[in-house]
Scaffold this motif. Sequence first.
Motif, PDB file in Angstrom:
ATOM      1  N   VAL A  44       0.841  -1.188   0.000  1.00  0.00           N
ATOM      2  CA  VAL A  44       0.000   0.000   0.000  1.00  0.00           C
ATOM      3  C   VAL A  44       0.881   1.244   0.000  1.00  0.00           C
ATOM      4  CG1 VAL A  44      -1.875   1.208   1.162  1.00  0.00           C
ATOM      5  CG2 VAL A  44      -1.767  -1.283   1.231  1.00  0.00           C
ATOM      6  N   THR A  45       1.002   1.827  -1.169  1.00  0.00           N
ATOM      7  CA  THR A  45       1.865   3.005  -1.332  1.00  0.00           C
ATOM      8  C   THR A  45       1.101   4.205  -1.847  1.00  0.00           C
ATOM      9  OG1 THR A  45       2.446   2.276  -3.560  1.00  0.00           O
ATOM     10  CG2 THR A  45       3.899   1.586  -1.749  1.00  0.00           C
ATOM     11  N   ASP A  46      -0.119   4.002  -2.325  1.00  0.00           N
ATOM     12  CA  ASP A  46      -0.915   5.095  -2.861  1.00  0.00           C
ATOM     13  C   ASP A  46      -2.389   4.709  -2.840  1.00  0.00           C
ATOM     14  OD1 ASP A  46      -1.158   3.251  -4.903  1.00  0.00           O
ATOM     15  OD2 ASP A  46       0.217   4.301  -6.252  1.00  0.00           O
ATOM     16  N   GLU A  47      -3.235   5.610  -3.333  1.00  0.00           N
ATOM     17  CA  GLU A  47      -4.673   5.357  -3.310  1.00  0.00           C
ATOM     18  C   GLU A  47      -5.057   4.137  -4.129  1.00  0.00           C
ATOM     19  OE1 GLU A  47      -8.705   7.638  -4.798  1.00  0.00           O
ATOM     20  OE2 GLU A  47      -7.152   8.834  -3.781  1.00  0.00           O
ATOM     21  N   ALA A  48      -4.415   3.960  -5.272  1.00  0.00           N
ATOM     22  CA  ALA A  48      -4.747   2.824  -6.134  1.00  0.00           C
ATOM     23  C   ALA A  48      -4.459   1.501  -5.443  1.00  0.00           C
ATOM     24  CB  ALA A  48      -3.965   2.917  -7.444  1.00  0.00           C
ATOM     25  N   SER A  49      -3.311   1.388  -4.794  1.00  0.00           N
ATOM     26  CA  SER A  49      -2.985   0.128  -4.128  1.00  0.00           C
ATOM     27  C   SER A  49      -3.839  -0.069  -2.879  1.00  0.00           C
ATOM     28  CB  SER A  49      -1.495   0.076  -3.775  1.00  0.00           C
ATOM     29  OG  SER A  49      -1.097   1.194  -2.998  1.00  0.00           O
ATOM     30  N   ALA A  50      -4.265   1.026  -2.230  1.00  0.00           N
ATOM     31  CA  ALA A  50      -5.179   0.911  -1.087  1.00  0.00           C
ATOM     32  C   ALA A  50      -6.519   0.333  -1.536  1.00  0.00           C
ATOM     33  CB  ALA A  50      -5.381   2.267  -0.430  1.00  0.00           C
ATOM     34  N   LYS A  51      -7.030   0.816  -2.669  1.00  0.00           N
ATOM     35  CA  LYS A  51      -8.291   0.283  -3.200  1.00  0.00           C
ATOM     36  C   LYS A  51      -8.120  -1.165  -3.644  1.00  0.00           C
ATOM     37  CE  LYS A  51     -10.328   4.678  -4.663  1.00  0.00           C
ATOM     38  NZ  LYS A  51     -10.780   5.514  -5.812  1.00  0.00           N
ATOM     39  N   GLY A  52      -6.949  -1.485  -4.177  1.00  0.00           N
ATOM     40  CA  GLY A  52      -6.694  -2.855  -4.566  1.00  0.00           C
ATOM     41  C   GLY A  52      -6.725  -3.794  -3.379  1.00  0.00           C
ATOM     42  N   LEU A  53      -6.146  -3.355  -2.261  1.00  0.00           N
ATOM     43  CA  LEU A  53      -6.143  -4.185  -1.061  1.00  0.00           C
ATOM     44  C   LEU A  53      -7.566  -4.375  -0.528  1.00  0.00           C
ATOM     45  CD1 LEU A  53      -4.092  -5.665   0.732  1.00  0.00           C
ATOM     46  CD2 LEU A  53      -4.010  -3.642   2.180  1.00  0.00           C
TER      47      LEU A  53
ATOM     48  N   ASN B 229      -8.656  -7.505   7.773  1.00  0.00           N
ATOM     49  CA  ASN B 229      -7.615  -6.943   8.635  1.00  0.00           C
ATOM     50  C   ASN B 229      -6.425  -6.434   7.840  1.00  0.00           C
ATOM     51  OD1 ASN B 229      -8.807  -7.213  11.196  1.00  0.00           O
ATOM     52  ND2 ASN B 229      -8.264  -9.384  11.290  1.00  0.00           N
ATOM     53  N   ALA B 230      -6.096  -7.125   6.761  1.00  0.00           N
ATOM     54  CA  ALA B 230      -5.009  -6.649   5.901  1.00  0.00           C
ATOM     55  C   ALA B 230      -5.341  -5.282   5.326  1.00  0.00           C
ATOM     56  CB  ALA B 230      -4.754  -7.656   4.777  1.00  0.00           C
ATOM     57  N   ALA B 231      -6.602  -5.115   4.910  1.00  0.00           N
ATOM     58  CA  ALA B 231      -7.027  -3.826   4.364  1.00  0.00           C
ATOM     59  C   ALA B 231      -7.006  -2.746   5.437  1.00  0.00           C
ATOM     60  CB  ALA B 231      -8.418  -3.957   3.752  1.00  0.00           C
ATOM     61  N   ILE B 232      -7.494  -3.085   6.631  1.00  0.00           N
ATOM     62  CA  ILE B 232      -7.530  -2.100   7.715  1.00  0.00           C
ATOM     63  C   ILE B 232      -6.125  -1.642   8.067  1.00  0.00           C
ATOM     64  CG2 ILE B 232      -8.046  -1.805  10.182  1.00  0.00           C
ATOM     65  CD1 ILE B 232     -10.497  -3.664   9.690  1.00  0.00           C
ATOM     66  N   GLU B 233      -5.195  -2.586   8.181  1.00  0.00           N
ATOM     67  CA  GLU B 233      -3.829  -2.216   8.541  1.00  0.00           C
ATOM     68  C   GLU B 233      -3.127  -1.474   7.412  1.00  0.00           C
ATOM     69  OE1 GLU B 233       0.317  -4.430   9.860  1.00  0.00           O
ATOM     70  OE2 GLU B 233      -1.589  -5.056  10.735  1.00  0.00           O
ATOM     71  N   GLY B 234      -3.246  -1.994   6.200  1.00  0.00           N
ATOM     72  CA  GLY B 234      -2.550  -1.372   5.084  1.00  0.00           C
ATOM     73  C   GLY B 234      -3.042   0.021   4.774  1.00  0.00           C
ATOM     74  N   ILE B 235      -4.369   0.185   4.726  1.00  0.00           N
ATOM     75  CA  ILE B 235      -4.944   1.503   4.431  1.00  0.00           C
ATOM     76  C   ILE B 235      -4.726   2.449   5.598  1.00  0.00           C
ATOM     77  CG2 ILE B 235      -7.085   2.737   3.918  1.00  0.00           C
ATOM     78  CD1 ILE B 235      -8.064   0.071   2.617  1.00  0.00           C
ATOM     79  N   GLY B 236      -4.857   1.919   6.817  1.00  0.00           N
ATOM     80  CA  GLY B 236      -4.687   2.760   7.997  1.00  0.00           C
ATOM     81  C   GLY B 236      -3.306   3.357   8.111  1.00  0.00           C
ATOM     82  N   ASN B 237      -2.281   2.643   7.643  1.00  0.00           N
ATOM     83  CA  ASN B 237      -0.903   3.127   7.741  1.00  0.00           C
ATOM     84  C   ASN B 237      -0.517   4.098   6.633  1.00  0.00           C
ATOM     85  OD1 ASN B 237      -0.366   1.637  10.063  1.00  0.00           O
ATOM     86  ND2 ASN B 237       0.367  -0.146   8.932  1.00  0.00           N
TER      87      ASN B 237
ATOM     88  N   LYS C  35      -9.883   7.951   2.378  1.00  0.00           N
ATOM     89  CA  LYS C  35      -9.284   7.020   3.335  1.00  0.00           C
ATOM     90  C   LYS C  35     -10.289   6.542   4.376  1.00  0.00           C
ATOM     91  CE  LYS C  35      -5.575   6.421   6.726  1.00  0.00           C
ATOM     92  NZ  LYS C  35      -4.334   6.975   7.318  1.00  0.00           N
ATOM     93  N   PRO C  36     -11.017   7.446   5.066  1.00  0.00           N
ATOM     94  CA  PRO C  36     -11.990   6.944   6.057  1.00  0.00           C
ATOM     95  C   PRO C  36     -13.091   6.098   5.420  1.00  0.00           C
ATOM     96  CG  PRO C  36     -12.178   9.330   5.803  1.00  0.00           C
ATOM     97  CD  PRO C  36     -10.914   8.927   5.124  1.00  0.00           C
ATOM     98  N   GLU C  37     -13.483   6.409   4.187  1.00  0.00           N
ATOM     99  CA  GLU C  37     -14.509   5.594   3.539  1.00  0.00           C
ATOM    100  C   GLU C  37     -14.004   4.183   3.265  1.00  0.00           C
ATOM    101  OE1 GLU C  37     -17.284   8.896   1.225  1.00  0.00           O
ATOM    102  OE2 GLU C  37     -15.899   7.642   0.071  1.00  0.00           O
ATOM    103  N   LEU C  38     -12.768   4.068   2.788  1.00  0.00           N
ATOM    104  CA  LEU C  38     -12.200   2.742   2.542  1.00  0.00           C
ATOM    105  C   LEU C  38     -12.075   1.955   3.839  1.00  0.00           C
ATOM    106  CD1 LEU C  38      -9.357   3.531  -0.054  1.00  0.00           C
ATOM    107  CD2 LEU C  38     -11.713   2.805  -0.487  1.00  0.00           C
ATOM    108  N   LEU C  39     -11.655   2.646   4.893  1.00  0.00           N
ATOM    109  CA  LEU C  39     -11.557   1.978   6.194  1.00  0.00           C
ATOM    110  C   LEU C  39     -12.952   1.586   6.713  1.00  0.00           C
ATOM    111  CD1 LEU C  39      -8.787   4.100   7.945  1.00  0.00           C
ATOM    112  CD2 LEU C  39      -8.646   1.683   7.325  1.00  0.00           C
ATOM    113  N   GLY C  40     -13.940   2.425   6.451  1.00  0.00           N
ATOM    114  CA  GLY C  40     -15.300   2.090   6.854  1.00  0.00           C
ATOM    115  C   GLY C  40     -15.788   0.820   6.180  1.00  0.00           C
ATOM    116  N   GLU C  41     -15.489   0.671   4.895  1.00  0.00           N
ATOM    117  CA  GLU C  41     -15.856  -0.548   4.186  1.00  0.00           C
ATOM    118  C   GLU C  41     -15.129  -1.756   4.769  1.00  0.00           C
ATOM    119  OE1 GLU C  41     -16.290  -0.420  -0.223  1.00  0.00           O
ATOM    120  OE2 GLU C  41     -15.577   1.652  -0.010  1.00  0.00           O
TER     121      GLU C  41
END
Length: 474
Positions: A35-44, A104-112, A124-130
């Motif tokens: 997770v290095t950017d928005e695209a990879s965060a959405k991918g996760l 959990n992988a998404a929560i940790e990766g996006i959260g960091n 970011k908060p919307e992705l974490l909410g999902e």
Amino acid sequence: MKRYLYIGILMFTLSGCEKFITQEPQYLLTPEVAVTDEASAKGLLNGAYAGISTNDWTARFTGGFSSMLGIINYNNGAYTFNMTSTGDNESLWKAFYIAANNANAAIEGIGNLPVEQFKNSHVKPELLGEAHGLRAFTHLYTFWFFGRWFDQPDSKFGIIYKSELSTLSNVYQERLDVKTSYEKLIEDLDFAIVNAPTFYSNKRFSKQLAKALKAKLLLNRGWAGDYAAALILVNQAITESEAAGAKLEPSLTALYTNSWDSKELLFCRYREKTDDIVAAYNFTYGYNYATLGITPQGNAVIGTDPRHPEGWGNVKSPITGNNTLKWAPKKLCRLGRQVGGDNDKYTTYHLRLTELYLMKAELLQKTGATLVQSMEPINFIRDRSHLLPLSAIDKVDFEKKLFTEMLNELNLENDADWMSSLRLKDASGNPLLLQFRSTSVVVDMNRIIWPIPSSEMKFNKLISQNTGYEQLIY
């Protein structure tokens, strides 16, 4: 660096952010490097959705509930309340916790990932909410399948709640008590209510879905204040989702024809063609359901209802060259594999508006509304199918009619009809499940949940087996 277990998540391109697939990961990644950017965060996050889109979330999932209820006999162990600690039991357990780990992988990766890496501050908060919503979703069904959710708060038979990525040091954990299990679920759902996006797609987690799931949790739990709180949530989920574009279909035929494109769905399982569709998903829906018949007690309730032919019908055998027909749930198997092909719109209906209206009816009755007021949501749903309105003479009559509507509208789709058979009571105060199954099996109320599977019991020395399954050998 932590050594992660099962953190393989498929990355998706932004153009395919709604493609839920079940192929094995092409490569492993850890949140720190992926997770290095928005695209990879959405991918996760898309990988977390993939966790609830495997074949185990199809017939094993809905068939488990429906077999215990007795509408079908997909899983004979569940149908006879003689479940073992292997087979579908073990497959579902693994599927649920793999899905939780993906969340959990998404929560940790996006959260960091710093908020500056996102184009807009709300992303970011919307992705974490999902992601939190997905974690609640999979743990909720773990609870309803494997935890004694109906026990007193201090019962030790809650669930193992995975709130961190699995590592070698935390792979085996204790079961929470029932009270703490509920607290963890509500914590994640409340996070989703605050942060997840407003409903815009039935394939994504939304605030309104989180409200609906929390309402279901409170309705099933039934502790002090739960019904009033659940009614508020149901009303909000209906009003807000309809304002965002959700609406009842003009008929059940239209609903099932539209499948995952139906505007009535708040959340569904969606599949595009992948390499394993013939062997897995299509086999389950196009083959297993096409060969599955209705039980006598199921047919006695739903077989004579005018809505029955909209969800069930004669389906051609899935075996090539076999032209025999079988009365089967066509809302799931559709035309069957031989006719419908490998890429038919096979769908798991996780939640739709009809269920919310029927929940509203029950909650109105439980919070002191008149029987006339409580019947209004039921008759609103019946009117869609051009059926005459019903009335109830007392609470027992109301609950029997509501249960019948649950069966006719929602059979085999999710947990709704099964859980209502446990909540709704007869004149003696017994769950309607006992009356419904009285001619086919003796129901052991300790076995309305499944045993913890052998794979967990053999190696996790921190937990005890569910009451009623102590005799199992691992």
